[in-house]
Write an enzyme that holds these catalytic residues in place. Sequence first.
Site, PDB file in Angstrom:
ATOM      1  CG  ASN A  12      -1.692   1.223   1.454  1.00 47.52           C
ATOM      2  OD1 ASN A  12      -1.791   2.062   0.548  1.00 47.52           O
ATOM      3  ND2 ASN A  12      -2.277   1.374   2.627  1.00 47.52           N
ATOM      4  CE  LYS A  14       0.212   3.255   4.856  1.00 49.93           C
ATOM      5  NZ  LYS A  14       0.273   3.374   6.278  1.00 49.93           N
ATOM      6  CG  HIS A  98      -5.542   1.698   5.604  1.00 48.39           C
ATOM      7  ND1 HIS A  98      -5.092   2.592   6.543  1.00 48.39           N
ATOM      8  CD2 HIS A  98      -4.504   0.866   5.329  1.00 48.39           C
ATOM      9  CE1 HIS A  98      -3.827   2.321   6.820  1.00 48.39           C
ATOM     10  NE2 HIS A  98      -3.444   1.278   6.094  1.00 48.39           N
ATOM     11  CD  GLU A 100      -2.584   5.253   7.166  1.00 50.42           C
ATOM     12  OE1 GLU A 100      -2.652   5.346   5.931  1.00 50.42           O
ATOM     13  OE2 GLU A 100      -1.604   4.781   7.765  1.00 50.42           O
ATOM     14  CD  GLU A 168      -3.067  -2.827   7.489  1.00 49.57           C
ATOM     15  OE1 GLU A 168      -1.966  -3.032   6.971  1.00 49.57           O
ATOM     16  OE2 GLU A 168      -3.745  -1.815   7.272  1.00 49.57           O
ATOM     17  N   GLY A 174       3.204   1.770  10.765  1.00 52.37           N
ATOM     18  CA  GLY A 174       4.222   2.818  10.639  1.00 52.37           C
ATOM     19  C   GLY A 174       4.982   3.112  11.916  1.00 52.37           C
ATOM     20  CB  SER A 213       5.849  -2.309  11.833  1.00 54.50           C
ATOM     21  OG  SER A 213       5.487  -0.984  12.132  1.00 54.50           O
TER      22      SER A 213
HETATM   23  C1  PEP Z   1      -0.458  -0.024   6.322  1.00 54.35           C
HETATM   24  O1  PEP Z   1      -0.701   1.144   6.540  1.00 54.35           O
HETATM   25  O2  PEP Z   1      -1.268  -0.737   5.688  1.00 54.35           O
HETATM   26  C2  PEP Z   1       0.789  -0.576   6.849  1.00 54.35           C
HETATM   27  C3  PEP Z   1       0.825  -1.838   7.121  1.00 54.35           C
HETATM   28  O3  PEP Z   1       1.813   0.300   7.040  1.00 54.35           O
HETATM   29  P1  PEP Z   1       3.319  -0.052   7.552  1.00 54.35           P
HETATM   30  O4  PEP Z   1       3.734  -1.319   6.872  1.00 54.35           O
HETATM   31  O5  PEP Z   1       4.144   1.130   7.127  1.00 54.35           O
HETATM   32  O6  PEP Z   1       3.231  -0.213   9.019  1.00 54.35           O
END
Ligand code: PEP
Length: 251
Positions: A12, A14, A98, A100, A168, A174, A213
């Site tokens: 992703n 983003k 998601h 976010e 997630e 992040g 992460s």
């Molecule tokens: C995400 O936002 O879907 C995600 C998993 O981000 P990150 O891998 O940067 O933690």
Amino acid sequence: MAKSPKALVAGNWKMNGTRASLKEIRTLASKLNDKKVKCNVMICPPATLLCEAKEVAKGSKVKLGGQDCHAAESGAHTGHISAGMLKNAGASAVIVGHSERRADDGETDKDVAAKAAAAHANKLTAIICVGETLAQYENKETLRVITAQIKGSLPEGATAKNTIIAYEPVWAIGSGLTPTVKEVAKVHTHIRKRLNAALGDEADQVAILYGGSVKPANAQELMSAANVNGALVGGASLKATDFLGIIAAYE
Ligand code: PEP
């Protein structure tokens, strides 16, 4: 015992990436060409790059996805993108719900289910995201939150072919933090059971991704947890070399 669903490692991007970033998809596609990987691979770039990314990925193992879609087919929704438009631009899947978007845009489970239904109506796989906040994790509310999100976000007509779940934990996105492998296995097994209650035997074939992460250094361990069928990757999907390091968990 039922065969495990085919794993997916999806990136992703983003709100990151310009046309110059297409070189990462080019590198990914050509490196994957020489490898035998036991997973599907997908990049979800910003919608501005989808058409060109489709050209770059043509004939390769790299599939493309969108990052969100509107629930409506078309109309007066300035700035939004419909599932049909994503399909037309070359996507085979779309991320919905998601964290976010749930946080920034106030998306509810009902909104997420409507978006997933729009994806299905346009023959896109809906990658439905669920996950608890740090406060919910600390209050040991993870399973309760996940149960409610799965129940509310799964649309009518969901099948193993058109639906993928991504777990997630919001606090892991992040942050460099991850749950333990044991915790991941516990949540994924719980998700499988909730899917079973909703979809019956079909649930055994729904891929359940872990996201938060994931990096080359921890991918192998996280991907080995029970009921983990791949990863949804943010930051580490922006560079082909890092992303390939994660995909290596399925070589
Ligand atoms: C995400 O936002 O879907 C995600 C998993 O981000 P990150 O891998 O940067 O933690």
